[in-house]
Structure formats: structure tokens, C-alpha cells
Design an enzyme around this catalytic site. Structure first.
Site, short mmCIF file in Angstrom:
data_model
loop_
_atom_site.label_atom_id
_atom_site.label_comp_id
_atom_site.label_asym_id
_atom_site.label_seq_id
_atom_site.Cartn_x
_atom_site.Cartn_y
_atom_site.Cartn_z
N HIS A 1 -27.84 -15.80 11.85
CA HIS A 1 -28.76 -16.81 11.33
C HIS A 1 -29.23 -17.76 12.42
CE1 HIS A 1 -26.05 -15.99 7.69
NE2 HIS A 1 -26.81 -14.98 8.02
N ASP B 1 -39.18 -0.67 10.06
CA ASP B 1 -38.37 0.20 9.21
C ASP B 1 -38.96 1.60 9.12
OD1 ASP B 1 -36.02 -1.15 8.37
OD2 ASP B 1 -37.28 -2.54 7.23
N CYS C 1 -47.37 -5.29 9.90
CA CYS C 1 -46.62 -6.50 10.26
C CYS C 1 -45.33 -6.21 11.03
CB CYS C 1 -46.32 -7.33 9.01
SG CYS C 1 -45.34 -6.47 7.80
C1 PEP Z 1 -40.67 -4.07 9.17
O1 PEP Z 1 -39.78 -3.40 8.67
O2 PEP Z 1 -41.49 -3.61 9.99
C2 PEP Z 1 -40.86 -5.47 8.79
C3 PEP Z 1 -41.91 -6.15 9.19
O3 PEP Z 1 -39.89 -6.07 8.06
P1 PEP Z 1 -38.45 -6.50 8.61
O4 PEP Z 1 -38.52 -6.47 10.11
O5 PEP Z 1 -38.21 -7.84 8.05
O6 PEP Z 1 -37.56 -5.44 8.05
MG MG Z 2 -38.66 -3.96 6.94
#
Ligand code: PEP
Ligand code: MG
Length: 755
Positions: free
Chosen positions: A367, A633, A680
Site C-alpha cells: 500500500h 492482465d 488503460c
Molecule cells: C490492467 O489490467 O491492464 C489494468 C489497467 O488494471 P490493473 O493494472 O489495475 O489490474
Molecule cells: Mg487488470
């Protein structure tokens, strides 16, 4: 042989008097060796001080040739004195000349002395010098004498650490208390910071070494140990340990030591030599630290570290106060140094004065790391023992990009880093100069640049970078840094504040993405074989709809009269998306029924980050209002390569055909279905990757604040027609080439596109 030792308490008392005398440093040192020699009935007492260049220099002597003072030197590890300094262990020898390390320094005239007792002068585990007594006759030094000399060495350690002896150092032979250290750790947040150490939990400074009433000191130790035990028990039982960045295992071990009679007996023994309770704990702690710094077995080092932590807790308990750096009096250019730290504690400091953060514990997913990144504080972690190696005010450099920490750097190192920081600042300045330019490519295509955020402290970056809005608001961060589950009204208040601060700029909220590596300290952890593939994110949301419903309700209420964009993480099937969307519809009708003002518009979207969605993409674009590709992911699941596992995380290149083809399918299907799509994941913030994404058709990206400048600089020199043609050509002809990285870098270089 009669017991030669005078009373250790008498010795300490005499030393205290000498310390208070208004004399020069050399004179004080000369008197100290006389006092020690006479108390220990030794013919010789000498003090060797460690210099920055790693040699030991004779600083004072009673008994050896006075001409040798400041003349005789030896390297660390050379001779018996060098061995003691290197190993940080006492050596008692009835016949020194039989010791294999014995080396003869003719100028000292020490050859006539047979027996030898030397102890390291330690402070916070670092060797600062060696204190020696010698006797002409062959004799065995008792445990008691060794103990007494070690205690005496503490006084010298204080004197050296205070800087008083520095004035006696010859030019170029500075004392090692100011020794430079280059330490390597794990990078938690990028950037370079130069400044001066501020200890988050300053060490208790033990001023009073000598006790008048040993029985009283023993009682204080017992009381202190009981208080520490109680605190640890409470922390373990309360289960909110993660808030302090402390791991339950660590606390369990510390608790075990707190009940270890051997350790407590050792502290009590030292009190018996005439020290105060605090001084005794510090003595034992110093031995532990010395062993810790030399221990190469990681398991044993961790255990010693736990013991060190216990000593610290006991010192604080004895001092009876809460020790914390004063948040108000933080100096300019502060480098905060802590063993471990909770995110709330970091947020308490004045960000404008913080240049860096160094921690002993805390991984990239911790965190504190999340908050440090959000605040843009260069941070390095996993530097064992750092809090004990520094004095407040020491010069420190944190290189958060490389994971390096420089302590008390030499001038050349200092200026090299200052140059690095200056170049970074200059680059940032150049990016800032792009702030007001529209994000248009050479051929006039508008690219929407957005920020990834999750805390209120992230939001000022939107106007700083002139981003279009927040493309991904990770709502779990609020949950992760809280001590307990945020209530619906607390969630609502945060979301409302986000909207207020953004002042009309769009924001896409993502519902809770917990599970996997994102654990909530106050929620029962579920042991899973494969947490990344386990019960997480929308799976928890659908199985325990109470949590998701409350969050959706908080979002709907916060957005009353304004636009709401919400999306779900880790969706694997269209059916899951429909069920999640139904929760929004239900909550909306509930609010309507209760007379709440509803949002002016509602868009319900989905993260595309599980590969199964790629094969349902046409159905998905018909029901989702927008898509957001989570490439972090998607990459992890597509290649079956754990994004948190350094051994495999970089094994596959996002710029290779499997991911690029998947991204193209997603984009083209969304476009055919007239469904907006954005991306993203981390790749959106890297100029070369972002260039490829634009070539695939993406016109909206969301990234960290520091990436906006570099990505904008890239797209200002990019022709979308050219990159689209190039991507189509490369994907069609890639064959078994694997990554397109070199080809794309060549494309950029040929056209002068900064990537
Ligand atoms: C991703 O998986 O690309 C994403 C933007 O979410 P996180 O990094 O929070 O898993
Ligand atoms: Mg993700």
C-alpha cells in the site's frame, strides 16, 4: 591471578566526568585511555578509529609509544585489531603473538605485551573503531572484563558519532562514521531525489548510560518487555497489521523473541554491569545489528532483523513516548527513512518537502508503494537495516528508477546524481511546455490522453498534465489504504469529491478489483493456489453482491445530476457482464423509488482483460456502452506469465503478434459496433507501444501522469496514415518474427518520432 577488574560502574562514572570536562577532543581521548587502563589494571589502553578509506588509525594510547598516535594504521582485516573491526567481535587472547593474525608494528613498542583484549566500537551495528587493553603478563581476561570493555566502548561510540573527533582527522583521512554507502534495493516509485535523512521513527537517543539503582533498571526492563508483549499481542489479534505495513509473520516472530528468555536474560546481564535499561538494550541491539550486517543467510538475517525490531520497540517503550518525526517541522529536501510505514502515515507528511522515501520493508504491490507512486515520491525498499545506519540529517540520494540508495555520498557521486536529477527536471520542463498543445497527430487526428488514478492525491495531475480526464479510477485503492471497510457513505463522499475536483472532466470508475495480489487487510484472506486466477474482482462482486451493490449505490448517488461512467474488472463472459449491469439497473430503480436525483447519463462498460472476451467480442460490444482494454492482465493471461513474477513478467513482448492481433480484433469489433474503446494498461503510457496502438486504430489511452508528456511528444510527430499502413504491413508479414519492436523502432527513427 587476582581479578583485575575495577568496578565497571566506577569506570562509567569516571568516564562520564571526563566526557563533561571542557577540554579538547584529543585531551579527552587521552584521559579516557588513562581512566580505562587504570580501572582495568592494564598497562596499555588504545583507541583505534576507522577512517573512510577503510583503515584503522591509532587515535590515543596509554602505554604504547605516544609517537605512534595518528601514525600507526592498519587495514580492515589486517592484524588482530583489523580482525576485530572486520568481524565486529571481541577477541581476548592470553598470548597475542600466537594468534595467526598477529602483526607487529615496530613504532608502537607493543611487542613486550603478551595478553590482549580488544572489542569493536559499535554504533547501530556499524564498526567505528576498536578499543584495546593489553597486559605485559600472560593472563586470561574474564567474561566480566570483556563485558565491561564493551560497555565502555559505547561511550567512545557516542563520542565518535557526535563528530567531536572529526577535527583530529588528517586531511583525506576522515572518520568512517561519515562513510559513504551504496545500497541496492527494490524500486517502488520512479525518480531521483537528493536530500537529507529524516527518520520516520527516530531512534531513542540514550543519553543516560549509567544507572544509580540497578534493581530499578531491572524492574523497568520487565515492565518494558511486558508492554511490548502486550502491544504485539494486540496488533496480531486485531488483525489490522497491514495498516502498519507489518506482516503478520514478522509480528509473530517478534512476539516469539519477546518471550525468549535468552534474549531477556542477556539484556538483564548487561544492566548488571551498571548500565541504564535503555543503554543495556542499545548494547544488545548493537551486537545484533553487527551480526545482521554480516549475516549472508537471508533466513538468519531476517530473524536478526526481527530481534532488532524488538529492541527498537523496547527502547520506545522504555522512553515512554511516541516517537515520530514531526510532520510540521519537516526540513526542505527531506528523504524519509523508515523500517516500514503505512500509507496514512506517509500522507501525513508535507509532500512539497519530501524528495524521497527509503524503506526496509514493502514490496511493489504494498500500500505504501501505491501511495508513494501516486504522490510521485522516488522510493526504494528492501534495504535491510537502513534506519539504523543513518543519523538524522545525513545526505541521502534515492534513485527510484534503479533501486539504488547512496548514503553520505562522495562529492563526485553527489554531482553525478544532481546532474541526473537536473536532466530529468529539464525533460519534465520540456514536456510541460507541450501541456497546452492539443494532442493532435501530424495529420490532425485527435488522440484522447487520460490518467489512471485511484486516490484524491492523484487528481491535481489532471490539470497539471492537461489530460482529458481520468480513464481508469481504481476504486480499490481507497479500500486498500483504509483500516476498515469504507462505509457506503464514505465511498459516496470520495466519489463526489473526485467529481468535484475534476470539475466536469470525465472519469471512468472501475468497481472493486480486489483479490489476487490486492488484499484488504480487514477482509478474511482466502488461501488460493493461484490467486491471479482465483476468486477476485467481479467474481467476488457477483458472489457476494452486497459489496458491489453498496458500491454501485454510492456511485449513483455521488453522480446525481452528473454523468456516471462505471466499468467492471476481470469479466470473463458476456453473461457475467449482463449480471453486473443488472445490479446497476436495480440500484438505479431503487434510488428512483426513493426520490434521489439520478445521474444525467449512465454508461456501463467493461474491462477487456481476460482473453475469453476476445472470442465473445461481437456479442460484448452489443451490450456494453464502452470497452477499456486492461493490457496488463490481458498480457498476463494471454501468455500465461505472472505479471508480478520478475522471472517471467518480461519474458514476452507486448509488441509481438499475439497481443497486437488480439488488440486489433478488440478495436475493430468495437469500431464496427460503434462502441467506444480505450486502453488503460501500462503499454498505453510507453511511446513506442502507444505509437503501435494508434496504428491499430486506438484513439484513446489512459496512463500514469509521468507518461503523458512522452506520449504526447511522440504523437505530435506521428502521421496516423503512415503508422496504420506500417502496422497492417507488419502484422500481415510478421510470420514467425515474434516481436515487432525493432521494426517499429526503425519506423520511428526514420521519421524522427521521439519514442
Ligand atoms: C490492467 O489490467 O491492464 C489494468 C489497467 O488494471 P490493473 O493494472 O489495475 O489490474
Ligand atoms: Mg487488470
Amino acid at each position: 591471578m587476582r581479578g583485575a577488574l575495577g568496578s565497571p560502574r566506577l569506570l562509567l562514572r569516571r568516564l562520564r566526568e571526563v566526557m563533561a570536562e571542557p577540554v579538547s577532543a584529543q585531551e579527552r581521548l587521552d584521559r579516557i585511555v588513562v581512566v580505562i587502563a587504570s580501572n582495568m589494571v592494564a598497562e596499555v589502553c588504545s583507541v583505534y578509529v576507522l577512517r573512510i578509506d577503510g583503515t584503522l588509525e591509532l587515535y590515543a594510547t596509554e602505554g604504547l609509544n605516544p609517537e605512534a598516535v595518528h601514525m600507526t594504521t592498519m587495514r580492515l582485516g589486517e592484524g588482530i585489531v583489523g580482525t576485530i573491526a572486520r568481524d565486529a567481535e571481541p577477541l581476548a587472547l592470553a598470548d597475542a603473538q600466537l594468534h595467526p593474525a598477529y602483526s607487529y608494528k615496530p613504532e608502537t613498542g607493543e611487542e613486550v605485551y603478551r595478553s590482549f583484549l580488544g572489542v569493536p566500537i559499535l554504533r547501530a551495528g556499524n564498526t567505528l573503531g576498536v578499543l584495546v587493553v593489553q597486559n605485559r603478563a600472560q593472563r586470561n581476561y574474564t567474561e566480566e572484563e570483556i563485558e565491561a570493555l564493551q560497555t565502555t566502548a559505547m561511550v567512545l561510540a557516542e563520542m565518535i558519532a557526535s563528530g567531536e573527533l572529526q577535527a583530529l582527522a588528517k586531511p583525506g583521512a576522515d572518520i568512517a562514521v561519515r562513510r559513504s554507502l551504496h545500497l541496492r534495493g527494490v524500486s517502488l516509485a520512479d525518480g531521483v531525489g537528493l536530500g537529507h535523512a529524516v527518520l520516520h521513527e527516530p531512534r531513542v537517543v540514550v543519553n543516560n548510560l549509567l544507572a544509580d539503582d540497578p534493581a530499578h533498571e531491572l524492574a523497568r526492563i520487565d515492565k518494558g518487555v511486558a508492554a511490548v508483549r502486550e502491544t504485539i499481542d494486540r496488533l496480531v489479534e486485531r488483525g489490522d497489521v497491514a495498516h502498519h505495513g507489518e506482516h503478520r509473520d514478522v509480528l509473530e516472530t517478534v512476539r516469539m523473541f519477546a518471550n525468549d528468555q535468552g534474549w531477556i536474560r542477556r539484556v538483564r546481564e548487561v544492566v548488571g554491569t551498571g548500565l541504564t535499561a535503555e543503554a543495556a538494550v542499545e548494547r544488545v541491539q548493537s551486537d545484533v545489528r553487527a551480526r545482521m550486517l554480516r549475516q549472508t543467510d537471508p533466513y538468519l538475517r531476517d530473524r536478526l532483523h526481527d530481534l532488532d525490531e524488538l529492541s527498537d520497540r523496547l527502547l520506545h517503550a522504555l522512553a515512554g513516548e511516541h516517537f515520530g518525526a514531526s510532520r510540521e517541522e519537516l526540513p526542505e529536501n527531506a528523504i524519509l527513512v523508515a523500517r516500514s510505514m503505512g500509507p496514512a502515515a506517509l500522507l501525513d507528511y508535507d509532500r512539497s518537502r519530501l524528495r524521497g522515501l527509503v524503506l526496509e520493508e514493502g514490496g511493489p504491490a504494498s500500500h505504501i508503494a501505491i501511495v508513494a507512486r501516486a504522490l510521485g515520491i522516488p522510493t526504494v525498499s528492501e534495504i535491510a537495516g537502513i534506519a539504523g545506519m543513518l543519523e538524522a540529517g545525513d545526505a541521502v540520494i534515492v534513485d527510484g528508477s534503479a533501486g539504488d540508495v547512496q548514503v553520505r555520498p562522495q562529492p563526485d557521486v553527489q554531482s553525478a546524481y544532481a546532474e541526473k536529477a537536473r536532466l530529468r527536471a529539464k525533460r519534465q520542463e520540456q514536456y510541460r511546455s507541450l501541456r497546452d498543445l492539443p494532442a493532435l497527430t501530424l495529420d490532425g487526428e485527435r488522440i484522447s490522453l487520460n490518467l489512471n488514478a485511484g486516490l484524491l492525491v492523484d487528481l491535481p495531475h489532471v490539470s497539471e498534465t492537461n489530460a482529458d480526464g481520468v480513464g481508469l479510477f481504481r476504486t480499490e485503492l481507497q479500500f486498500m489504504i483504509a483500516e476498515r471497510m469504507p462505509s457506503t457513505s464514505e465511498q459516496e463522499a470520495l466519489y463526489r469529491q473526485v467529481l468535484d475536483e475534476l470539475n466536469g472532466a470525465p472519469v471512468t470508475f472501475r468497481t472493486l478489483d480486489i483479490g489476487g495480489d490486492k488484499v484488504l487487510p480487514y477482509m478474511q484472506a482466502v488461501e488460493e493456489e493461484n490467486p491471479a486466477l482465483g476468486w477476485r474482482a467481479i467474481r467476488i462482486g457477483l458472489d457476494r453482491p452486497g459489496l458491489l451493490r453498496a458500491q454501485v449505490r454510492a456511485l449513483l448517488k455521488a453522480c446525481s445530476g452528473r454523468a456516471l461512467k462505471v466499468m467492471f474488472p476481470m469479466v470473463a463472459t458476456v453473461e457475467e457482464f449482463n449480471r453486473a449491469k443488472a445490479i446497476v439497473t436495480r440500484e438505479l430503480s431503487y434510488l428512483r423509488k426513493h426520490g434521489h436525483v439520478e445521474p444525467s447519463s449512465i454508461a456501463v462498460g467493461v474491462m477487456v482483460e481476460v482473453p475469453s472476451l476476445v472470442f465473445q467480442i461481437e456479442e460484448l460490444v452489443r451490450v456494453a456502452d464502452f470497452l477499456s482494454v486492461g493490457s496488463n492482465d490481458l498480457m498476463q493471461f494471454l501468455f500465461a506469465a505472472d505479471r508480478e513474477n520478475r522471472q517471467v513478467a518480461e519474458r514476452f513482448d507486448p509488441l509481438s503478434t499475439p497481443l497486437l492481433r488480439a488488440l486489433k480484433v478488440i478495436h475493430d469489433s468495437a469500431s464496427a459496433g460503434n462502441t467506444p474503446v480505450t486502453l488503460c494498461g501500462e503499454i498505453g503510457g510507453k511511446p513506442l507501444e502507444a505509437m503501435a496502438l494508434i496504428g491499430l486504430g486506438y484513439r484513446s489511452l489512459s496512463m500514469s501522469p509521468a507518461s503523458i508528456g512522452p506520449v504526447k511528444a511522440m504523437l505530435l510527430s506521428l502521421d496516423t496514415g503512415a503508422i496504420t499502413a506500417e502496422m497492417n504491413r507488419l502484422l500481415a508479414t510478421a510470420g514467425d518474427r515474434g516481436t515487432l519492436r525493432q521494426a517499429l523502432a526503425g519506423f520511428a527513427a526514420a521519421r524522427g518520432i521521439p519514442v
